[in-house]
Design an enzyme around this catalytic site. Structure first.
Site, PDB file in Angstrom:
ATOM      1  N   ASP A 116       0.800  -1.227   0.000  1.00 35.21           N
ATOM      2  CA  ASP A 116       0.000   0.000   0.000  1.00 35.21           C
ATOM      3  C   ASP A 116       0.833   1.278   0.000  1.00 35.21           C
ATOM      4  O   ASP A 116       0.297   2.366   0.180  1.00 35.21           O
ATOM      5  CB  ASP A 116      -0.942   0.004   1.215  1.00 35.21           C
ATOM      6  CG  ASP A 116      -2.144  -0.906   0.975  1.00 35.21           C
ATOM      7  OD1 ASP A 116      -2.660  -0.911  -0.157  1.00 35.21           O
ATOM      8  OD2 ASP A 116      -2.548  -1.609   1.913  1.00 35.21           O
ATOM      9  N   ASP A 176      -6.762  -3.975  -5.791  1.00 33.31           N
ATOM     10  CA  ASP A 176      -6.421  -2.665  -5.213  1.00 33.31           C
ATOM     11  C   ASP A 176      -4.986  -2.250  -5.550  1.00 33.31           C
ATOM     12  O   ASP A 176      -4.652  -1.074  -5.639  1.00 33.31           O
ATOM     13  CB  ASP A 176      -6.555  -2.692  -3.687  1.00 33.31           C
ATOM     14  CG  ASP A 176      -7.724  -3.503  -3.169  1.00 33.31           C
ATOM     15  OD1 ASP A 176      -8.126  -4.465  -3.834  1.00 33.31           O
ATOM     16  OD2 ASP A 176      -8.232  -3.182  -2.087  1.00 33.31           O
TER      17      ASP A 176
HETATM   18  N1  GLY Z   1      -7.449  -1.497  -0.231  1.00 34.49           N
HETATM   19  C1  GLY Z   1      -8.417  -1.927   0.680  1.00 34.49           C
HETATM   20  C2  GLY Z   1      -9.794  -1.432   0.429  1.00 34.49           C
HETATM   21  O1  GLY Z   1     -10.116  -0.954  -0.636  1.00 34.49           O
HETATM   22  O2  GLY Z   1     -10.607  -1.523   1.320  1.00 34.49           O
END
Ligand code: GLY
Length: 397
Positions: A116, A176
């Site tokens: 992330d 994601d």
């Molecule tokens: N990346 C985690 C979410 O979208 O909740």
């Protein structure tokens, strides 16, 4: 008699049209909501000003602000929103808040334990660099890009999303993760080292190959066999079911392939983004106000919860995508983005001043299967909503 009733009908219609409330212009609506957002976020930033280890996440059931340390995956969104609001306002107070909250995340540049880092560092330091040119931010971002690239494995051809869930998945990659590639493209442009860009392209190609179903909806998680590099499992983590279309996942995919096209000009990514947009926009379960249910396949629809965050990400992505397609697609995308912005800007979603833990939008869904963050404000809903407002505002100039 007949003429008289036609006449009455005509007069009634004229009166109805004349008396119908006039729709607010997009220009006024955007300015008003940016002004109000600025006040909300100044209030939020001030409320934690003496607690430099904390970054906002959401609001709890008692209405109290929930926070995270810099290591939380959402840590970069509030700093990023502060930068966007400074970009809009040029207000020195916003600049000071944006710098303060961005500095809180610096140590994450060494974090090799998460995919992330793009969200965390590029939304914060990336926007800060764009708006100030501060070279210290550049070196922090380059270190961060190096940490993120350490998670790439040439056998799987992908960046690993999570180190957790070892009993469930060998090498989990979530849709994601497409969002984190922007940092890597930037790193190649600045450093001249092609490695970061190459990793992004390999990752996006592998994701294109394995994450999407024939209708262009996306799985949330694809896990790879670390010896063969083949997909071993296709599942969900935050969606309704393995075979369902989790709304935010579709949003990340749309935004991700739109940015892939922006960075490479490779038409296969543009086609993919258009296909994903087609899946979302033509879906029978997409409501007329264009804010998706949290999962397109929740059997509780039409009583299922909406997800404002997915709506905001889709709106922002559609505005960008509209710049890469022909006039009729562009109009279609912008009409939907406008409806999404109008819906999110209505009292149903847009919080009253000082309420909602000082977040801007209500009604997002974080992790329904985990029973967490259900129908709450979320930092990334606000970030992509403000981004969408700024992008739409550019089109009006
Ligand atoms: N990346 C985690 C979410 O979208 O909740």
């Amino acid at each position: 008699m007949k003429i008289k009733s036609i006449y009455i009908c005509f007069i009634t219609s004229v009166l109805f049209i004349a008396c119908a409330p006039k729709q607010e212009s997009m220009e006024n609506l955007i300015t008003d909501r940016l002004d109000r957002s600025l006040q909300q976020y100044a209030g939020m930033a001030e409320s934690l000003i003496d607690q430099p280890d904390k970054l906002p996440v959401s609001m709890d059931a008692e209405g109290k602000l929930r926070t995270t340390s810099s290591g939380g995956w959402v840590s970069g969104f509030v700093p990023g929103t502060l930068w966007y609001l400074y970009q809009y306002s040029n207000d020195p107070a916003l600049l000071a808040y944006a710098k303060n909250y961005t500095a809180r995340i610096e140590k994450e540049k060494y974090n090799k334990g998460t995919h992330d880092l793009g969200f965390m560092l590029y939304c914060s330091f990336g926007n800060g660099l764009r708006l100030t040119g501060d070279t210290a931010y550049q070196s922090i971002l380059l270190t961060g890009a190096e940490s993120l690239s350490s998670r790439f494995n040439p056998v799987t051809g992908a960046i690993k999303s999570w180190d957790s869930h070892k009993d469930q998945w060998q090498y989990p990659v979530i849709i994601d993760n497409m969002m984190n590639l922007e940092l890597l493209f930037w790193a190649t442009k600045v450093s001249g080292d092609p490695k970061y860009r190459d990793i992004s392209i390999t990752h996006a190609d592998k994701t294109l190959e394995n994450h999407f179903r024939p209708d262009y909806s996306t799985y949330h998680v694809v896990s790879y066999d670390t010896i063969t590099g083949q997909a071993e499992k296709k599942n969900t983590h935050q969606g309704y079911a393995d075979e369902s279309a989790w709304a935010r996942g579709q949003a990340w995919g749309l935004y991700g392939y739109t940015l892939m096209y922006r960075e490479t000009q490779d038409l296969k990514y543009l086609e993919q983004a258009k296909h994903i947009a087609g899946f979302i926009l033509n879906h029978p379960n997409l409501p007329a106000d264009k804010i998706p249910y949290w999962d397109f396949n929740d059997p509780a629809i039409p009583d299922a919860l909406r997800d404002a965050s997915a709506g905001a990400v889709i709106a922002s992505a559609l505005i960008e995508l509209s710049g890469y397609v022909d006039a009729s697609d562009a109009k279609r995308y912008l009409d939907v983005a406008e409806t999404q912005i109008r819906t999110l800007s209505s009292p149903e979603y847009f919080a009253e001043k000082g309420s909602n833990g000082n977040f801007i939008l209500k009604h997002s869904v974080g992790h329904k299967p985990n029973h967490s963050e259900i129908d709450v404000p979320l930092t990334y809903a606000d970030y992509y909503y403000i981004e969408a407002l700024l992008r739409f505002r550019e089109l009006l100039k």
